[in-house]
Design a protein around this motif. Structure first.
Motif, PDB file in Angstrom:
ATOM      1  N   PRO A 240       0.712  -0.845  -0.048  1.00 42.51           N
ATOM      2  CA  PRO A 240      -0.163  -0.010   0.696  1.00 42.51           C
ATOM      3  C   PRO A 240       0.959   1.410  -0.101  1.00 42.51           C
ATOM      4  N   GLU A 241       1.945   1.261   0.783  1.00 44.13           N
ATOM      5  CA  GLU A 241       2.757   2.866   0.881  1.00 44.13           C
ATOM      6  C   GLU A 241       3.369   3.458  -0.618  1.00 44.13           C
ATOM      7  N   PHE A 242       3.421   2.582  -1.773  1.00 43.92           N
ATOM      8  CA  PHE A 242       3.430   2.161  -3.154  1.00 43.92           C
ATOM      9  C   PHE A 242       2.881   2.646  -4.106  1.00 43.92           C
ATOM     10  N   ALA A 243       1.430   2.793  -3.653  1.00 37.72           N
ATOM     11  CA  ALA A 243       0.293   3.231  -4.404  1.00 37.72           C
ATOM     12  C   ALA A 243       0.667   4.604  -4.929  1.00 37.72           C
ATOM     13  N   LYS A 244       0.391   4.998  -5.890  1.00 39.61           N
ATOM     14  CA  LYS A 244       0.699   6.024  -6.746  1.00 39.61           C
ATOM     15  C   LYS A 244      -0.686   6.782  -7.517  1.00 39.61           C
ATOM     16  N   LYS A 245      -0.472   7.969  -7.695  1.00 39.66           N
ATOM     17  CA  LYS A 245      -1.848   8.736  -8.004  1.00 39.66           C
ATOM     18  C   LYS A 245      -1.769   8.274  -9.865  1.00 39.66           C
ATOM     19  N   THR A 246      -0.830   8.138 -10.207  1.00 46.50           N
ATOM     20  CA  THR A 246      -1.246   7.935 -11.714  1.00 46.50           C
ATOM     21  C   THR A 246      -1.529   5.647 -11.690  1.00 46.50           C
ATOM     22  N   ARG A 247      -2.483   5.831 -12.462  1.00 40.09           N
ATOM     23  CA  ARG A 247      -2.681   4.602 -12.966  1.00 40.09           C
ATOM     24  C   ARG A 247      -1.451   4.071 -13.598  1.00 40.09           C
ATOM     25  N   LYS A 279      -7.340   8.803  -3.951  1.00 37.85           N
ATOM     26  CA  LYS A 279      -7.478   8.826  -5.845  1.00 37.85           C
ATOM     27  C   LYS A 279      -5.738   8.300  -6.134  1.00 37.85           C
ATOM     28  N   THR A 280      -5.079   7.315  -5.123  1.00 37.66           N
ATOM     29  CA  THR A 280      -4.638   6.786  -5.454  1.00 37.66           C
ATOM     30  C   THR A 280      -4.717   5.374  -5.942  1.00 37.66           C
ATOM     31  N   HIS A 281      -3.747   4.852  -6.272  1.00 38.26           N
ATOM     32  CA  HIS A 281      -3.816   3.278  -7.155  1.00 38.26           C
ATOM     33  C   HIS A 281      -3.243   2.517  -7.074  1.00 38.26           C
ATOM     34  N   PRO A 282      -3.610   1.452  -6.846  1.00 32.04           N
ATOM     35  CA  PRO A 282      -2.011   0.075  -6.313  1.00 32.04           C
ATOM     36  C   PRO A 282      -1.281  -0.678  -7.635  1.00 32.04           C
ATOM     37  N   SER A 283      -0.165  -0.638  -7.743  1.00 29.27           N
ATOM     38  CA  SER A 283       0.205  -1.755  -8.385  1.00 29.27           C
ATOM     39  C   SER A 283      -0.235  -3.248  -8.274  1.00 29.27           C
ATOM     40  N   TYR A 284      -0.448  -3.368  -9.574  1.00 29.38           N
ATOM     41  CA  TYR A 284      -0.409  -5.529  -9.615  1.00 29.38           C
ATOM     42  C   TYR A 284      -0.525  -6.316 -10.956  1.00 29.38           C
TER      43      TYR A 284
END
Length: 622
Positions: A240-247, A279-284
């Motif tokens: 979660p701490e590496f979620a970004k504001k862009t997809r 308004k942040t997006h996780p990586s997957y």
């Protein structure tokens, strides 16, 4: 009456079909590399020049084609993937339409060399705009080499609509990445203008992700694993701490085929509920395995839209699997009411050695002794009354009590109770008022908004956005004439970058140096030695992340690059000084803001000023 309906010539029909299948150079990359995978290749090399406008070459070590198959490959609807209509509902290959090579041949200069393992010689075919120029025998290694030159040479309108080389190459890298991630058992190599961008050996899923996105990703990944009768899910999600504001890094694969699905994306995002900011997006990187009969990939020519029969069930399973993975690796908080919490230590004491508690006593402390109040002259000259001494026990003497003789005055003062003055609780100051020389009243609200009285009512100004607008206009006015002044850092700032991010920092070095950034690279690490002098250190990390997101993960054309970078810099500079306003700065900010041509909105399009008329205020209190 003459007939008006007639069949289109093949070369025109192929150009029309190419408009759907081949939209830009990255579309060619997708089709050719997927064909190489379907041919059983264990290594695929992609060579690109001028973002694919000059050359796109795909070399593989797959099964190859015979002389007749090579000639048939450029015909429309010619394919080796399917034979019957039922095969469409049990696809295990990437391609199946038989349109890719025919469409590419219609809009480019196409050369194909292919050789099978059991043949001494291969065959070479050269095509220009669907017209076969020649086909002859050739010598070569087993596999296929396809070269696409001068893409859209006979469709100038489509070529004119292509973006800059940086944008087009960004799309090529994205298509390459999608295929490379879904086929870890295949080695890949990407070269652009004689520079190696990726050289990926065959590896497992985690190693392939790290090879593509950089070593820093190894610590960001949380494994996900779930196996049911409906779907098998495997892969990784970002912490979660590496979620970004862009997809950014968001990849779904079904049966090793990349696809986009907003419904499943919502399932993953819902699993991160209360773990990441709004308004942040996780990586997957999630891989789904389902029965090929339960999906339909024949929805769109790009084959990125897929229909699922068990969509709702897969949504629930996917959400649960991600939640379980986060909880299993202690990423998500857990509640256990039976757990003993008395022995929990604060994090700050985790690595400290335990110390035996000690008692510290002041031996000179006397509870009966107070500072003597100011007395009149007569009282100060009065004789003190001595008091009897107490016999001191060993325990009292040991702790320092009983060493002093209490006076009668001390006893009297001990029982005096001073009446406390009633104090009203102080409320937090929300408004800072300032009266201007013109008699107007201005307030700073919570350090973020400037509240000013105007003739028709009141005006609210967003302080940070107002500063951003003023700084942006100043920077844009001077940017083309003079570079922005830079300040050298005492200790260089370092940031890990992916290969694609480093490439974008290299490509935009001229523009970034004019903005005041001076940097070099150590492997895939960005080393900043100088930064714009209007940026403070506390927002440097935010600024570097924002620039990286814009140049590496957004589609910004060359003409919009200066606006985008200066807007980002102005936002960071406004954030640096966003600690409210000093009294002398309020009128100056308003004056500078209203001199701007577009003072109502910030460079990013957000509202700066809002007004409330006296009528609106009256209605609110009616």
């Amino acid at each position: 009456m003459s007939e008006v309906i007639r069949l289109l010539p093949d070369h025109i029909a192929n150009q029309i079909a190419a408009g759907e299948v081949i939209q830009r150079p990255s579309s060619v990359v997708k089709e050719l590399v997927e064909n190489a995978i379907d041919a059983g290749a264990t290594f695929v090399e992609l060579v690109v020049k001028d973002a694919g406008k000059t050359l796109l070459q795909v070399i593989d070590n797959g099964g190859g084609m015979s002389e007749i198959d090579l000639r048939m490959s450029i015909e429309r609807h010619a394919t080796s993937k399917i034979q019957h209509a039922d095969d469409l509902f049990a696809l295990t290959t990437k391609g199946f339409r038989g349109e890719a090579l025919a469409s590419i041949a219609a809009i480019s200069h196409l050369s194909i060399k292919s050789k099978q393992a059991d043949s001494d010689l291969g065959s070479e075919l050269y095509v220009e705009g669907s017209k076969v120029i020649h086909q002859e025998e050739c010598v070569g290694a087993t596999g296929t080499c396809i070269s696409v030159k001068n893409l859209f040479f006979n469709v100038p309108a489509r070529r004119n609509f292509l973006k800059s080389d940086q944008v087009e190459f960004k799309h090529i890298v994205e298509e390459f990445t999608r295929i490379a991630l879904s086929h870890g058992d295949v080695g890949f190599k990407l070269t652009h203008n004689d520079s190696i961008i990726h050289d990926l050996p065959a590896a497992n899923m985690r190693k392939r992700i790290v090879d593509v996105f950089g070593k820093k990703f190894n610590d960001k990944l949380v494994p996900i694993e779930e196996n049911t009768d409906i779907v098998k899910i495997s892969g990784f999600v970002g912490k979660p701490e590496f979620a970004k504001k862009t997809r950014g890094e968001q990849y779904f694969f079904v049966n090793n085929r990349f696809f986009k699905h907003s419904y499943f994306n919502h399932a993953v995002t819902a699993a991160f509920d209360n773990l990441i900011p709004a308004k942040t997006h996780p990586s997957y990187f999630l891989f789904l395995e389902v029965d090929p009969h339960s999906i339909d990939v024949n929805v769109h020519p790009t084959k990125t839209e897929i229909k699922f029969e068990e969509e709702k069930y897969i949504y629930s399973i996917l959400r649960s699997a991600v939640k379980l993975g986060l909880g299993k690796y202690n990423i998500a908080p857990t509640m256990d009411f039976n757990r003993e919490t008395e022995f929990d230590l604060p994090l700050s004491y985790k690595y400290e050695e335990p110390k035996e508690p000690t008692i510290q006593v002041n031996p000179n402390y006397n509870p009966f002794e107070e500072e003597k109040k100011s007395k009149s002259t007569s009282h100060s000259s009065a004789t003190k009354v001595s008091a009897t001494k107490y016999e001191k026990s060993d325990a009292i003497s040991q702790h320092g009590f009983g060493n002093l003789t209490p006076s009668t005055e001390s006893w009297e003062n001990f029982y005096e109770i001073a009446e406390e003055e009633e104090t009203q609780p102080q409320q937090e100051e929300v408004f800072e008022k300032e009266s201007t020389a013109a008699g107007k009243q201005q307030f700073v609200i919570h350090g973020k908004y400037l509240f000013s009285q105007i003739k028709s009512g009141v005006m609210l100004i967003h302080i940070k956005r107002a500063k951003e607008r003023v700084l942006y206009d100043e920077l844009m006015a001077n940017f083309m004439l003079n570079p922005i002044a830079s300040q050298q850092l005492l200790f260089p700032f370092e940031q890990e970058l992916t290969k694609q991010e480093r490439l974008e920092w290299e490509n935009n070095k001229t523009s970034l140096e004019r903005l005041g950034f001076h940097y070099s690279f150590e492997a895939d690490k960005l080393v900043l030695a100088g930064i714009p002098n209007l940026v403070q250190d506390e927002v440097l990390q935010i600024l570097v992340d924002s620039i990286t997101e814009k140049i590496a993960h957004n589609e910004i054309d060359k003409g919009e690059l200066a606006h985008s970078l200066i807007s980002t810099l102005a936002s960071a500079a406004a954030m640096s000084g966003n600690k409210g306003l000093k009294e002398e700065e309020k009128d100056y900010l308003i004056e500078q803001l209203f001199q701007a041509e577009d003072h109502m909105f910030s460079p990013s399009g957000l509202k700066i000023i809002d007004t409330l008329s006296l009528e609106e205020l009256t209605k609110r209190f009616a």
